[in-house]
Design a protein around this motif. Structure first.
Motif, short mmCIF file in Angstrom:
data_model
loop_
_atom_site.label_atom_id
_atom_site.label_comp_id
_atom_site.label_asym_id
_atom_site.label_seq_id
_atom_site.Cartn_x
_atom_site.Cartn_y
_atom_site.Cartn_z
N MET A 99 -14.16 -11.50 -0.18
CA MET A 99 -13.26 -11.39 0.96
C MET A 99 -12.57 -10.02 0.93
O MET A 99 -12.17 -9.53 -0.11
CB MET A 99 -12.22 -12.51 0.90
N ALA A 100 -12.43 -9.42 2.06
CA ALA A 100 -11.86 -8.08 2.17
C ALA A 100 -10.36 -8.11 1.88
O ALA A 100 -9.67 -9.08 2.16
CB ALA A 100 -12.10 -7.52 3.56
N HIS A 101 -9.88 -7.03 1.33
CA HIS A 101 -8.45 -6.84 1.07
C HIS A 101 -7.80 -6.46 2.41
O HIS A 101 -8.12 -5.43 2.99
CB HIS A 101 -8.28 -5.72 0.03
N MET A 102 -6.90 -7.31 2.91
CA MET A 102 -6.26 -7.08 4.21
C MET A 102 -4.83 -6.58 4.00
O MET A 102 -4.15 -7.00 3.06
CB MET A 102 -6.25 -8.36 5.03
N VAL A 103 -4.41 -5.66 4.88
CA VAL A 103 -3.05 -5.11 4.83
C VAL A 103 -2.50 -5.03 6.25
O VAL A 103 -3.25 -5.01 7.22
CB VAL A 103 -3.03 -3.69 4.20
N PHE A 104 -1.18 -4.98 6.34
CA PHE A 104 -0.56 -4.62 7.62
C PHE A 104 -0.41 -3.11 7.57
O PHE A 104 0.42 -2.58 6.84
CB PHE A 104 0.80 -5.31 7.82
N CYS A 105 -1.25 -2.41 8.31
CA CYS A 105 -1.33 -0.94 8.23
C CYS A 105 -0.09 -0.29 8.82
O CYS A 105 0.25 -0.54 9.98
CB CYS A 105 -2.58 -0.46 8.95
N THR A 106 0.54 0.58 8.03
CA THR A 106 1.73 1.29 8.50
C THR A 106 1.40 2.31 9.59
O THR A 106 2.25 2.63 10.40
CB THR A 106 2.44 2.02 7.35
N LYS A 107 0.19 2.80 9.61
CA LYS A 107 -0.21 3.80 10.60
C LYS A 107 -0.53 3.17 11.95
O LYS A 107 -0.11 3.66 12.99
CB LYS A 107 -1.41 4.59 10.07
N TYR A 108 -1.29 2.08 11.94
CA TYR A 108 -1.77 1.46 13.17
C TYR A 108 -1.00 0.20 13.56
O TYR A 108 -1.28 -0.40 14.59
CB TYR A 108 -3.27 1.17 13.07
N LYS A 109 -0.05 -0.20 12.71
CA LYS A 109 0.83 -1.36 13.01
C LYS A 109 0.02 -2.60 13.36
O LYS A 109 0.29 -3.30 14.35
CB LYS A 109 1.80 -1.03 14.15
N ALA A 110 -1.00 -2.88 12.56
CA ALA A 110 -1.85 -4.05 12.77
C ALA A 110 -2.43 -4.50 11.44
O ALA A 110 -2.54 -3.72 10.49
CB ALA A 110 -2.99 -3.70 13.73
N LEU B 83 -7.97 -0.62 1.66
CA LEU B 83 -8.83 0.11 0.73
C LEU B 83 -9.37 -0.83 -0.33
O LEU B 83 -8.75 -1.86 -0.65
CB LEU B 83 -8.03 1.24 0.07
N ASP B 84 -10.49 -0.47 -0.92
CA ASP B 84 -11.10 -1.29 -1.97
C ASP B 84 -10.31 -1.21 -3.28
O ASP B 84 -10.34 -2.14 -4.07
CB ASP B 84 -12.54 -0.86 -2.21
N GLU B 85 -9.64 -0.08 -3.48
CA GLU B 85 -8.84 0.13 -4.69
C GLU B 85 -7.79 1.20 -4.41
O GLU B 85 -7.93 1.96 -3.44
CB GLU B 85 -9.72 0.54 -5.86
N PRO B 86 -6.74 1.26 -5.23
CA PRO B 86 -5.72 2.30 -5.01
C PRO B 86 -6.34 3.69 -5.13
O PRO B 86 -7.19 3.92 -6.01
CB PRO B 86 -4.71 2.05 -6.13
N PRO B 87 -5.94 4.64 -4.29
CA PRO B 87 -6.52 5.98 -4.34
C PRO B 87 -6.03 6.80 -5.53
O PRO B 87 -6.66 7.78 -5.90
CB PRO B 87 -6.09 6.61 -3.02
#
Length: 90
Positions: A1-12, A17-21
């Motif tokens: 299952m994909a790692h889901m986030v509430f994106c601060t850039k796109y507000k959705a 990302l697959d891992e921390p950069p």
């Protein structure tokens, strides 16, 4: 299952990302709050900054500048474009 986030850039809710950069608290913050789409947009923006400012990415000064710009891009007012920047014509 994909790692889901509430994106601060796109507000959705988007795929994260697959891992921390980076192996740091800032890298964790990006991992938890930035989507893959926003990260890809940042990579393109970063290329423009490197080219326009003629940065040497291996220097500490350039790295510090890019981290400041990245923080502004994702969590602040946005990363400003250089005054002389002219977008490429398509």
């Amino acid at each position: 299952m994909a790692h889901m986030v509430f994106c601060t850039k796109y507000k959705a809710e988007m795929e994260g990302l697959d891992e921390p950069p980076f192996d740091s608290d800032f890298g964790q913050k990006i991992y938890k709050n930035v989507s893959k789409k926003a990260w890809a947009a940042w990579v393109e923006h970063q290329k423009m900054l490197l080219n326009e400012y003629r940065l040497q990415p291996w220097t500490r000064e350039a790295q510090e500048f890019l981290v400041e710009q990245m923080n502004a891009y994702f969590f602040g007012e946005g990363s400003a474009l250089p005054k002389e920047y002219v977008p490429p014509s398509q």
